[in-house]
Write an enzyme that holds these catalytic residues in place. Structure first.
Site, PDB file in Angstrom:
ATOM      1  N   GLN A   1       7.777  -0.749 -30.770  1.00 34.42           N
ATOM      2  CA  GLN A   1       9.211  -0.454 -30.806  1.00 34.42           C
ATOM      3  C   GLN A   1       9.752  -0.356 -32.226  1.00 34.42           C
ATOM      4  OE1 GLN A   1       9.980  -4.446 -28.734  1.00 34.42           O
ATOM      5  NE2 GLN A   1      11.910  -4.238 -29.839  1.00 34.42           N
TER       6      GLN A   1
ATOM      7  N   CYS B   1      13.181  -3.283 -26.792  1.00 38.40           N
ATOM      8  CA  CYS B   1      12.148  -3.859 -25.915  1.00 38.40           C
ATOM      9  C   CYS B   1      12.347  -3.455 -24.465  1.00 38.40           C
ATOM     10  CB  CYS B   1      12.181  -5.379 -26.033  1.00 38.40           C
ATOM     11  SG  CYS B   1      13.694  -6.132 -25.395  1.00 38.40           S
TER      12      CYS B   1
ATOM     13  N   HIS C   1      13.770 -11.152 -24.521  1.00 38.91           N
ATOM     14  CA  HIS C   1      12.796 -10.093 -24.762  1.00 38.91           C
ATOM     15  C   HIS C   1      12.320  -9.517 -23.432  1.00 38.91           C
ATOM     16  CE1 HIS C   1      10.050  -7.772 -27.068  1.00 38.91           C
ATOM     17  NE2 HIS C   1       8.968  -8.478 -26.832  1.00 38.91           N
TER      18      HIS C   1
END
Ligand SMILES: *[C@@H]1O[C@H](CO)[C@@H](O)[C@H](O)[C@H]1NC(C)=O
Length: 370
Positions: A156, A162, A305
């Site tokens: 990323q 994410c 995340h």
């Protein structure tokens, strides 16, 4: 169950008490960890000081800094991350913690630039509750990488996207199960075009490098008609471009998506039956993770995340643990040079780091054309 939990709490608090002696003793504790840090920096047997570690770090990850001031600042951040890595090592002995490419970033910079999970209180209107599946005949080990449902590890970059990688990963798997073909799908389409959110919660909108949420991205994908191929809409690592979605180039479409209950056996059953799952996690231990099975004595369940659950395994990795001998296998989006070739292992058994809390499964439309 309750006995186990209270034993666990007791052990955790004892360990915490041991790991955080009076702050003044911190330096002694750290110097004891020098050998530990050395084992994770290339194994070169040279003078073992912070300057040396920093030189190795810069060489290994091709880091350079514009000014001397910046260099000195990054060195100070690096040193404090070495200390953090050794604290993580104590709290998480079944994993190896040490120098990663993120060692010159403060925790806040790391969160801002390399994570990117938002929160949203209500689920999107099209999200279902996953059916309860039978769990008796689940295999003891299972890994979608061995069955061709997992695309190569992506990166990323410096972008809080994410959530888009977790979403494409789940769609890539679902599309593979529906069609037998593995197609790498476009994160950039989500970064540029998906602004899905709960209208009553303006802060919850998917916002490119500013963060997003897998369930919202699946809702977007359902409404938009699907995702384009990675090669047709390649990743740029920034969100400054406009949306270039071309509906005629959609290659994978959502049939439906569902949230899976917190039950680990249900998560495993959904994984085996429906393909890799989009999951959220608290990534604090991931900043210093080098390998092994992460099973910290204590880890926040604050989800920050988005990653992809691709399998689970078993094996003795922590003899003092009770039942927790098995682990989840997680695909991350920080390139192949992070963790175990881009993957992370985290123990199963007690929703560690919140890994069981937000799990989504997706089914793709079965297509025969293309
Ligand atoms: C989701 O789609 C799949 C594949 O088309 C189908 O088998 C399944 O029954 C659907 N699930 C729900 C909850 O509609």
């Amino acid at each position: 169950m309750d006995r186990r939990l209270s034993l666990l709490l007791l052990v955790s608090s004892l360990l915490l008490a041991l790991s955080f002696p009076a702050a003044s003793a911190a330096d002694d504790v750290e110097s004891n960890d020098e050998s530990l840090i050395r084992q994770v920096v290339d194994g070169e047997q040279e003078p073992n000081d912070d300057h040396h570690h920093f030189r190795l770090f810069k060489r290994r990850f091709g880091k350079s800094y514009a000014t001397e001031e910046e260099h000195n600042y990054r060195f100070s951040v690096f040193k404090s991350n070495l200390r953090r890595a050794s604290r993580h090592q104590k709290l998480d002995p079944s994993a190896v913690h040490g120098v990663t490419q993120f060692c010159d970033l403060t925790p806040a910079e790391f969160r801002r630039n390399h994570l990117g999970l938002k929160r949203r209180l209500r689920l999107p209107s099209d999200a279902n509750k996953a059916l309860i599946l039978p769990t008796e005949d689940l295999p003891t080990d299972f890994d979608w990488r061995e069955h061709g449902a997992v695309a190569p590890v992506k990166n990323q970059g410096m972008c809080g996207s994410c959530w888009s990688f977790s979403t494409t990963g789940a769609m890539e798997g679902a599309h593979f199960l529906a069609t037998g073909k593995l197609e790498s799908l476009s994160e950039q389409q989500l970064v540029d075009c998906d602004h899905e959110c709960d209208p009553d919660e303006p802060g919850s909108c998917d916002a490119g490098c500013g963060g997003g949420l897998m369930n919202s991205a699946l809702e977007y994908t359902l409404k938009a008609g699907g995702l384009m191929r990675e090669e047709d809409y390649p990743y740029t690592g920034n969100d400054r471009g406009t949306c270039k979605f071309d509906k005629t180039k959609v290659v994978a479409s959502v049939a439906n998506f569902s949230v899976v209950s917190l039950d680990e056996d249900q998560i495993a059953a959904n994984l085996v039956k429906n393909g890799p799952l989009a999951v959220a996690i608290n990534a604090v231990f991931m900043q210093t993770y080098v390998g092994g099975v992460s099973c910290p004595y204590i880890c926040s369940k604050r989800l920050d995340h988005g990653v992809l659950l691709v399998g689970y395994g078993s094996g003795a990795y922590a003899p003092i643990r009770l039942k927790e001998k098995s682990y989840w296998i997680i695909k991350n989006s920080w390139g192949e040079h992070w963790g175990e070739k881009g993957f992370y292992k985290i123990c199963r058994g007690r929703n560690i780091c919140g890994v069981d809390s937000m799990v989504s499964t997706v089914a793709a439309v079965h297509t025969t054309s293309r």
